[in-house]
Design a protein around this motif. Structure first.
Motif, mmCIF file in Angstrom:
data_model
loop_
_atom_site.group_PDB
_atom_site.id
_atom_site.type_symbol
_atom_site.label_atom_id
_atom_site.label_comp_id
_atom_site.label_asym_id
_atom_site.label_seq_id
_atom_site.Cartn_x
_atom_site.Cartn_y
_atom_site.Cartn_z
ATOM 1 N N GLN A 80 0.877 -1.365 -0.084
ATOM 2 C CA GLN A 80 0.115 0.144 0.819
ATOM 3 C C GLN A 80 0.536 1.467 0.066
ATOM 4 N N CYS A 81 0.566 2.032 -1.514
ATOM 5 C CA CYS A 81 2.147 3.505 -0.891
ATOM 6 C C CYS A 81 1.541 4.270 -0.056
ATOM 7 N N ALA A 82 0.471 5.059 0.616
ATOM 8 C CA ALA A 82 0.746 5.616 0.779
ATOM 9 C C ALA A 82 0.702 5.517 2.198
ATOM 10 N N SER A 83 0.864 3.868 2.453
ATOM 11 C CA SER A 83 1.720 4.070 4.433
ATOM 12 C C SER A 83 2.697 3.713 4.516
ATOM 13 N N LYS A 84 2.963 2.940 5.600
ATOM 14 C CA LYS A 84 4.587 4.233 6.064
ATOM 15 C C LYS A 84 5.116 2.608 5.610
ATOM 16 N N GLU A 85 4.189 1.398 5.088
ATOM 17 C CA GLU A 85 5.681 0.429 4.772
ATOM 18 C C GLU A 85 5.985 0.494 3.662
ATOM 19 N N CYS A 86 6.330 1.488 2.738
ATOM 20 C CA CYS A 86 5.933 2.027 1.689
ATOM 21 C C CYS A 86 6.820 3.025 2.289
ATOM 22 N N ASP A 87 7.791 3.238 3.362
ATOM 23 C CA ASP A 87 8.483 4.073 3.227
ATOM 24 C C ASP A 87 9.681 3.824 2.582
ATOM 25 N N ILE A 88 10.999 5.041 1.712
ATOM 26 C CA ILE A 88 12.240 4.409 0.985
ATOM 27 C C ILE A 88 13.169 3.692 1.995
ATOM 28 N N ASP A 89 12.539 3.392 2.796
ATOM 29 C CA ASP A 89 14.006 1.952 3.695
ATOM 30 C C ASP A 89 12.998 1.109 3.113
ATOM 31 N N SER A 90 11.840 1.042 3.335
ATOM 32 C CA SER A 90 11.004 -0.773 3.155
ATOM 33 C C SER A 90 11.083 -1.139 1.799
ATOM 34 N N LEU A 91 11.094 -0.352 1.170
ATOM 35 C CA LEU A 91 11.018 -0.740 -0.426
ATOM 36 C C LEU A 91 11.898 -0.981 -1.047
ATOM 37 N N ARG A 92 13.242 0.136 -0.245
ATOM 38 C CA ARG A 92 14.821 -0.326 -0.735
ATOM 39 C C ARG A 92 14.579 -1.903 -0.634
ATOM 40 N N ARG A 108 6.770 -14.130 -9.004
ATOM 41 C CA ARG A 108 6.387 -14.069 -8.099
ATOM 42 C C ARG A 108 6.197 -12.066 -8.948
ATOM 43 N N VAL A 109 4.491 -12.076 -7.755
ATOM 44 C CA VAL A 109 3.780 -10.437 -8.848
ATOM 45 C C VAL A 109 4.061 -9.585 -6.577
ATOM 46 N N VAL A 110 4.450 -8.424 -7.286
ATOM 47 C CA VAL A 110 4.329 -7.402 -6.338
ATOM 48 C C VAL A 110 3.431 -6.264 -7.069
ATOM 49 N N ILE A 111 1.888 -6.230 -6.101
ATOM 50 C CA ILE A 111 1.262 -5.104 -6.779
ATOM 51 C C ILE A 111 1.462 -4.036 -5.285
ATOM 52 N N PHE A 112 1.586 -2.637 -5.962
ATOM 53 C CA PHE A 112 2.001 -1.184 -6.028
ATOM 54 C C PHE A 112 0.453 -0.725 -5.598
ATOM 55 N N ASN A 113 -0.389 -1.205 -4.672
ATOM 56 C CA ASN A 113 -1.463 -0.389 -4.780
ATOM 57 C C ASN A 113 -1.388 1.292 -4.167
ATOM 58 N N ASN A 114 -2.272 2.354 -4.908
ATOM 59 C CA ASN A 114 -2.247 3.689 -4.946
ATOM 60 C C ASN A 114 -0.996 3.969 -4.985
ATOM 61 N N ALA A 115 0.077 2.972 -6.637
ATOM 62 C CA ALA A 115 1.589 3.687 -6.552
ATOM 63 C C ALA A 115 1.062 5.064 -7.376
ATOM 64 N N ASP A 116 0.176 5.792 -7.590
ATOM 65 C CA ASP A 116 0.480 7.264 -7.840
ATOM 66 C C ASP A 116 1.330 7.741 -6.460
ATOM 67 N N GLU A 117 0.540 7.562 -5.229
ATOM 68 C CA GLU A 117 0.688 8.034 -4.056
ATOM 69 C C GLU A 117 2.814 7.867 -3.522
#
Ligand code: ZN
Length: 327
Positions: A80-92, A108-117
């Motif tokens: 969920q891109c709008a949430s904290k789980e997608c801060d830069i360190d977690s994403l890296r 393997r599949v990765v969904i980035f929901n609300n990618a515009d966030e």
């Protein structure tokens, strides 16, 4: 993930065909307004790519589907891109982990929901990752405002567009909410009409039925000439800063419903200009930090002016506007 998803049958059939034939591009962007089921279709596609049988949406009974349903499949990531789980360190960290072989040695599949966030930094990090494709790794980006994504990122993706849902689909999806709708003093057909092909605002509409009814009746009176109500309405909305964004969305729904139900061209144009002015208002308030009470007051006062009079934006002629208005 069994069960049909209402609407988008063309996209779902085409995606199923591509997934089954192994010709699905590895980087896909689902684009369309909020509340139409893009994320659900993305999940169905992910399940198809991970199911042992390869059934679209998953067969529901293989061991991989069981893990997917338990949300413990190690090769499926839903961010969920709008949430904290997608801060830069977690994403890296997540992107780095994709360098390793997939757990089951399959897709393997990765969904980035609300990618515009995604912030600029995160979007650039993701872009770098997409430039180095990994075997059998699929990225599905889901976005409402495609324009907010860096063009370089969009250009790496095959873009799939999702339309509004048909009223019949919205009606079916609202099954189970009849009691809440009735308790809010609304009718199902009224909510379906206001929903306008998306479920994004339905809950707000039901929860805030008192407010939108009040907004509707006050705006009707202002349009009819009782402009003395405008300052109070503007001040009242501006005062509740925390809910201002939600109130403005509700205001747009009210104005849009008036535009659609107007019986003559002059009224249609009046409400269409008001709708356009509200969009400008939102930008002025949230992007340029102008005083909400002032810009809202201008918009409400312009509602009473004849449609051909100078509007808040002065940008549109009404006929063109009616063709182009997107809410
Ligand atoms: Zn399965």
């Amino acid at each position: 993930m069994n069960g049909e998803i209402l609407g988008h049958s063309v996209q779902q059939k085409a995606l199923a065909r591509l997934a089954a034939s192994g010709k699905l591009p590895t980087t896909i962007l689902f684009s369309g307004i909020a509340g139409v089921g893009k994320f659900l279709v993305a999940k169905r596609l992910a399940f198809s790519l991970l199911c042992r049988e390869g059934a679209f949406g998953g067969c529901g009974h293989c061991e991989y589907c069981s893990l997917l349903h338990a949300e413990t499949h190690p090769d499926f990531f839903s961010v969920q891109c709008a949430s904290k789980e997608c801060d830069i360190d977690s994403l890296r960290e997540l992107l780095y982990s994709l360098n390793l072989k997939s757990f089951f040695g399959k897709n393997r599949v990765v969904i980035f929901n609300n990618a515009d966030e995604l912030g600029v930094q995160s979007a650039n990090l993701l872009l770098k990752s997409l430039e180095e494709p990994r075997p059998n790794t699929y990225y599905i980006l889901v976005a409402t405002h495609r324009g907010s994504l860096p063009p370089t990122l969009v250009s790496r993706c095959q873009v799939w567009f999702f339309d509004r849902l048909a009223d019949s689909a919205v009606k079916t999806l609202l099954a189970g909410k009849e009691a809440a709708i009735q308790a809010a003093g609304l009718s199902l057909s009224e909510v379906v009409a206001l929903a306008d092909g998306s479920l994004a605002q339905v809950d707000t509409l039901i929860e805030k039925s008192e407010l939108w009814k009040k907004l509707g009746s006050t705006l009707d009176q202002i349009a009819a000439g009782k402009v003395s109500l405008a300052p109070d309405l503007a001040a009242e909305l501006a005062k509740d800063k925390e809910h201002l964004s939600e109130s403005l969305k509700l205001l747009r729904l009210v104005v849009r419903s008036r535009m659609l139900s107007a019986t003559n061209d002059e009224d249609k144009a009046r409400w269409a200009i008001c709708l356009s002015n509200l969009l400008t208002c939102e930008r002025a308030i949230f992007e340029r930090n102008l005083a909400a009470a002032t810009v809202l007051l201008s918009t409400f006062l312009a509602l009473h002016s004849a449609p051909q009079a100078v509007s808040f934006t002065t940008l549109h002629n009404s006929a063109r506007l009616l063709d182009n208005v997107i809410v």
